[in-house]
Write an enzyme that holds these catalytic residues in place. Structure first.
Site, PDB file in Angstrom:
ATOM      1  N   CYS A 119      26.323  41.701  39.043  1.00  6.44           N
ATOM      2  CA  CYS A 119      26.447  42.541  40.599  1.00  6.44           C
ATOM      3  C   CYS A 119      27.572  42.597  41.381  1.00  6.44           C
ATOM      4  O   CYS A 119      27.785  43.528  41.932  1.00  6.44           O
ATOM      5  CB  CYS A 119      25.109  41.739  41.229  1.00  6.44           C
ATOM      6  SG  CYS A 119      24.591  42.601  42.766  1.00  6.44           S
ATOM      7  N   CYS A 120      28.207  41.540  41.559  1.00  6.23           N
ATOM      8  CA  CYS A 120      29.409  41.295  42.283  1.00  6.23           C
ATOM      9  C   CYS A 120      30.434  42.205  41.654  1.00  6.23           C
ATOM     10  O   CYS A 120      31.192  42.863  42.358  1.00  6.23           O
ATOM     11  CB  CYS A 120      29.897  39.925  42.396  1.00  6.23           C
ATOM     12  SG  CYS A 120      28.842  38.848  43.356  1.00  6.23           S
ATOM     13  N   CYS A 202      26.732  38.500  50.841  1.00  7.11           N
ATOM     14  CA  CYS A 202      25.543  39.564  50.931  1.00  7.11           C
ATOM     15  C   CYS A 202      24.175  38.679  51.327  1.00  7.11           C
ATOM     16  O   CYS A 202      24.327  37.351  51.100  1.00  7.11           O
ATOM     17  CB  CYS A 202      25.254  40.021  49.811  1.00  7.11           C
ATOM     18  SG  CYS A 202      26.652  41.315  49.184  1.00  7.11           S
ATOM     19  N   CYS A 205      22.251  36.183  48.767  1.00  2.11           N
ATOM     20  CA  CYS A 205      23.192  35.299  47.993  1.00  2.11           C
ATOM     21  C   CYS A 205      23.748  34.307  49.072  1.00  2.11           C
ATOM     22  O   CYS A 205      24.651  33.647  48.489  1.00  2.11           O
ATOM     23  CB  CYS A 205      24.454  35.946  47.131  1.00  2.11           C
ATOM     24  SG  CYS A 205      23.747  37.104  45.951  1.00  2.11           S
ATOM     25  N   CYS A 228      33.027  35.382  43.722  1.00  2.72           N
ATOM     26  CA  CYS A 228      32.433  36.960  43.279  1.00  2.72           C
ATOM     27  C   CYS A 228      33.450  37.429  42.360  1.00  2.72           C
ATOM     28  O   CYS A 228      33.021  38.375  41.899  1.00  2.72           O
ATOM     29  CB  CYS A 228      32.088  37.509  44.620  1.00  2.72           C
ATOM     30  SG  CYS A 228      33.477  37.713  45.552  1.00  2.72           S
TER      31      CYS A 228
HETATM   32 FE1  SF4 Z   1      25.256  41.477  44.344  1.00  4.20          FE
HETATM   33 FE2  SF4 Z   1      24.919  39.214  45.683  1.00  4.20          FE
HETATM   34 FE3  SF4 Z   1      27.477  39.541  44.776  1.00  4.20          FE
HETATM   35 FE4  SF4 Z   1      26.480  40.907  46.978  1.00  4.20          FE
HETATM   36  S1  SF4 Z   1      27.084  38.546  46.664  1.00  4.20           S
HETATM   37  S2  SF4 Z   1      27.250  41.879  45.183  1.00  4.20           S
HETATM   38  S3  SF4 Z   1      24.160  41.026  46.234  1.00  4.20           S
HETATM   39  S4  SF4 Z   1      25.511  39.345  43.558  1.00  4.20           S
END
Ligand code: SF4
Length: 232
Positions: A119-120, A202, A205, A228
């Site tokens: 996701c990151c 975010c 998280c 991240c």
């Molecule tokens: Fe995705 Fe969490 Fe990374 Fe944000 S911090 S991009 S929600 S995994």
């Protein structure tokens, strides 16, 4: 100013690292602006406004990149908007290629709860790489005291993965230095800090941390992940 070669960037990073070994944050920013002109930017996650204020003081008009993942806390977006409104900087919100719905269709719902690294990569790392194409050097607010993974962060270094020079003017600062600067300059705050969030990413998280715990221990708390991918 034209784009520089990797060799040239490497030489500049070495020269900068030597010249700025004991420099103040203001001197590091001034060197980056003198060296790279309009091809220098700041990337901020707006956990605080310290580096934005320093950059605005030393070199008004610098671009500030904000990785707008679509999952930030409203308090973070409020600080971003306040900085954009009050400081002489050009705040650019950088968005991922996929909306949250498109990401969910492709990778399943709430990817951050299953594969935060992926996701990151989609919502932070790739968008930053794309946005940095317009620049030769970028500044980040990371500090050595935030976590053991950041203990050796250089003040000036070559970001070889992105073919950029990366500067961390606050690398030698402590949380106490940050707090004192915010108070002295009466900067707007991210209201989450007072609620126990010393490091803010975010919303899905990021958790508050206990007093005395590592600043980044509230990030991806259910996973092994501590970064991240922007800085590693
Ligand atoms: Fe995705 Fe969490 Fe990374 Fe944000 S911090 S991009 S929600 S995994």
């Amino acid at each position: 100013m034209s784009r520089r070669s990797l060799f040239e960037l490497g030489e500049l990073a070495e020269v900068g690292a030597r010249a700025l070994a004991d420099a103040s944050a203001e001197q590091v920013i001034a060197w980056a602006v003198d060296t790279f002109g309009g091809r220098f930017c700041l990337a901020s996650s707006f956990g605080d406004a310290v580096l934005a204020d320093l950059v605005a003081t030393v070199a008004p008009g610098v671009d500030v990149l904000f990785l707008d993942t679509g999952l930030h806390f409203p308090q973070t977006l409020a600080l971003r908007d306040e900085v954009a409104r009050t400081l002489p900087l050009r705040v650019r919100s950088v968005r991922p290629a996929r909306t949250l719905d498109e990401q969910a269709r492709e990778h399943g719902p709430e990817l951050w709860d299953r594969e935060p690294q992926r996701c990151c990569a989609l919502r932070k790392v790739a968008p930053l790489a794309g946005a940095l194409g317009d620049y030769d050097a970028w500044a980040t607010g990371l500090r050595r005291d935030e976590s053991p993974t950041r203990a050796d962060a250089p003040v000036v270094g070559l970001d070889a993965r992105r073919l950029k020079v990366k500067v961390a003017p606050l690398a030698r600062w402590t949380q106490a230095d940050v707090d004192a600067y915010v108070d002295r300059r009466r900067l707007p705050r991210n209201e989450l800090v007072a609620l126990g969030y010393p490091s803010i990413g975010c919303a899905p998280c990021t958790r508050p941390v206990a007093v005395g715990a590592s600043a980044r221990s509230g990030r991806w708390a259910r996973f092994e992940q501590t970064e991240c991918g922007l800085h590693g």
